[in-house]
Design a protein around this motif. Structure first.
Motif, short mmCIF file in Angstrom:
data_model
loop_
_atom_site.label_atom_id
_atom_site.label_comp_id
_atom_site.label_asym_id
_atom_site.label_seq_id
_atom_site.Cartn_x
_atom_site.Cartn_y
_atom_site.Cartn_z
N GLY A 86 0.82 -1.21 0.00
CA GLY A 86 0.00 0.00 0.00
C GLY A 86 0.86 1.26 0.00
O GLY A 86 0.59 2.20 -0.76
N HIS A 87 1.89 1.27 0.81
CA HIS A 87 2.79 2.42 0.85
C HIS A 87 3.55 2.57 -0.48
O HIS A 87 3.69 3.68 -0.99
CB HIS A 87 3.78 2.29 2.01
CG HIS A 87 3.18 2.61 3.33
ND1 HIS A 87 2.39 1.72 4.03
CD2 HIS A 87 3.23 3.73 4.09
CE1 HIS A 87 2.00 2.27 5.15
NE2 HIS A 87 2.48 3.51 5.21
N LEU A 88 4.02 1.45 -1.02
CA LEU A 88 4.76 1.52 -2.28
C LEU A 88 3.87 2.01 -3.43
O LEU A 88 4.31 2.79 -4.27
CB LEU A 88 5.36 0.15 -2.63
CG LEU A 88 6.57 -0.26 -1.81
CD1 LEU A 88 6.98 -1.70 -2.15
CD2 LEU A 88 7.74 0.69 -2.04
N LEU A 89 2.62 1.56 -3.45
CA LEU A 89 1.70 2.01 -4.51
C LEU A 89 1.42 3.50 -4.39
O LEU A 89 1.43 4.22 -5.39
CB LEU A 89 0.40 1.20 -4.47
CG LEU A 89 0.50 -0.25 -4.92
CD1 LEU A 89 -0.79 -1.00 -4.63
CD2 LEU A 89 0.86 -0.33 -6.40
N PHE A 90 1.18 3.97 -3.17
CA PHE A 90 0.94 5.40 -2.96
C PHE A 90 2.16 6.21 -3.38
O PHE A 90 2.05 7.21 -4.09
CB PHE A 90 0.61 5.67 -1.48
CG PHE A 90 0.38 7.12 -1.18
CD1 PHE A 90 -0.87 7.69 -1.37
CD2 PHE A 90 1.42 7.93 -0.73
CE1 PHE A 90 -1.08 9.04 -1.11
CE2 PHE A 90 1.22 9.28 -0.47
CZ PHE A 90 -0.04 9.84 -0.66
N LEU A 91 3.34 5.77 -2.95
CA LEU A 91 4.57 6.50 -3.27
C LEU A 91 4.90 6.42 -4.76
O LEU A 91 5.46 7.36 -5.32
CB LEU A 91 5.73 5.97 -2.42
CG LEU A 91 5.64 6.31 -0.93
CD1 LEU A 91 6.64 5.49 -0.14
CD2 LEU A 91 5.82 7.80 -0.69
N SER A 143 6.56 11.76 -0.31
CA SER A 143 6.13 12.28 0.98
C SER A 143 6.93 11.63 2.09
O SER A 143 6.86 10.41 2.29
CB SER A 143 4.65 11.99 1.22
OG SER A 143 3.86 12.69 0.32
N LEU A 144 7.68 12.43 2.80
CA LEU A 144 8.48 11.88 3.89
C LEU A 144 7.62 11.36 5.03
O LEU A 144 8.02 10.45 5.74
CB LEU A 144 9.49 12.91 4.39
CG LEU A 144 10.68 13.14 3.48
CD1 LEU A 144 11.64 14.17 4.08
CD2 LEU A 144 11.43 11.85 3.18
N TRP A 145 6.42 11.90 5.20
CA TRP A 145 5.56 11.40 6.27
C TRP A 145 5.08 9.99 5.97
O TRP A 145 4.94 9.18 6.88
CB TRP A 145 4.40 12.35 6.56
CG TRP A 145 3.35 12.43 5.48
CD1 TRP A 145 3.32 13.30 4.44
CD2 TRP A 145 2.20 11.60 5.35
NE1 TRP A 145 2.22 13.06 3.65
CE2 TRP A 145 1.51 12.01 4.19
CE3 TRP A 145 1.68 10.55 6.09
CZ2 TRP A 145 0.34 11.40 3.75
CZ3 TRP A 145 0.51 9.95 5.65
CH2 TRP A 145 -0.15 10.38 4.50
N VAL A 146 4.85 9.65 4.70
CA VAL A 146 4.44 8.29 4.33
C VAL A 146 5.63 7.34 4.53
O VAL A 146 5.48 6.24 5.07
CB VAL A 146 3.93 8.25 2.87
CG1 VAL A 146 3.64 6.82 2.44
CG2 VAL A 146 2.70 9.12 2.71
N GLY A 159 16.44 7.09 -0.99
CA GLY A 159 17.29 6.62 0.10
C GLY A 159 16.52 6.44 1.39
O GLY A 159 16.68 5.43 2.09
N TRP A 160 15.64 7.40 1.70
CA TRP A 160 14.82 7.29 2.90
C TRP A 160 13.85 6.12 2.79
O TRP A 160 13.58 5.43 3.77
CB TRP A 160 14.06 8.58 3.18
CG TRP A 160 14.93 9.67 3.70
CD1 TRP A 160 15.27 10.83 3.06
CD2 TRP A 160 15.60 9.73 4.96
NE1 TRP A 160 16.12 11.58 3.84
CE2 TRP A 160 16.33 10.93 5.02
CE3 TRP A 160 15.66 8.86 6.05
CZ2 TRP A 160 17.10 11.29 6.12
CZ3 TRP A 160 16.42 9.22 7.15
CH2 TRP A 160 17.13 10.42 7.18
N LEU A 161 13.34 5.87 1.57
CA LEU A 161 12.43 4.74 1.37
C LEU A 161 13.16 3.42 1.61
O LEU A 161 12.63 2.52 2.27
CB LEU A 161 11.82 4.78 -0.04
CG LEU A 161 10.92 3.60 -0.38
CD1 LEU A 161 9.73 3.51 0.59
CD2 LEU A 161 10.43 3.72 -1.81
N ILE A 162 14.36 3.29 1.08
CA ILE A 162 15.13 2.06 1.30
C ILE A 162 15.42 1.89 2.79
O ILE A 162 15.35 0.78 3.32
CB ILE A 162 16.42 2.06 0.46
CG1 ILE A 162 16.08 2.05 -1.04
CG2 ILE A 162 17.32 0.89 0.83
CD1 ILE A 162 15.21 0.89 -1.49
N LEU A 163 15.71 2.98 3.45
CA LEU A 163 15.94 2.93 4.90
C LEU A 163 14.69 2.41 5.62
O LEU A 163 14.78 1.57 6.51
CB LEU A 163 16.32 4.32 5.41
CG LEU A 163 16.80 4.42 6.85
CD1 LEU A 163 18.10 3.66 7.05
CD2 LEU A 163 16.99 5.88 7.22
#
Length: 124
Positions: A8-13, A24-27, A70-74
């Motif tokens: 769900g997060h990956l689809l939104f992003l 979105s850094l909050w997501v 980078g933040w997503l991979i983290l």
């Protein structure tokens, strides 16, 4: 259930990356923090290496790989094993590179290809 949470997060992003070329850094933060809580609750140590490595590569490469990626991979490091995350990265970057090469596009949003790689290889 956690696979649906990640998807769900990956689809939104992915939609956001295609439309706005920003994430979105909050997501991403929500995904990372919930993953961190799950890791700590399971008694596992959190991993940060690949995310920080990608953030460093983004910084040194003048954001050829964006900070959001980078933040997503983290954040994904909190949820996925190292082999799953490496698979996701290499397949996603490979597909994005191939897409950019075929369509002669210099800047390709990475998250849609990470999402495709997640569906192809990690979602089993």
């Amino acid at each position: 259930m956690e696979r649906f949470w990640i998807l769900g997060h990956l689809l939104f992003l992915s939609a956001e990356d295609i439309k706005e070329r920003q994430l979105s850094l909050w997501v991403i933060g929500e995904l990372g923090v919930t993953g961190l809580f799950c890791k700590v609750a399971a008694g596992e140590p959190p991993r940060f290496f690949l995310g920080f490595l990608l953030l460093t590569v983004g910084y040194l490469g003048k954001e050829q790989i964006g900070y959001g990626d980078g933040w997503l991979i983290l954040a994904l490091e909190m949820w996925l094993s190292v082999p799953e995350l490496l698979y996701l990265l290499f397949l996603g970057i490979g597909m994005g590179t191939l897409y950019g090469f075929c369509f002669r596009i210099r800047e390709v949003p990475l998250v849609p290809f990470l999402t495709a790689a997640y569906l192809i290889g990690v979602w089993q």
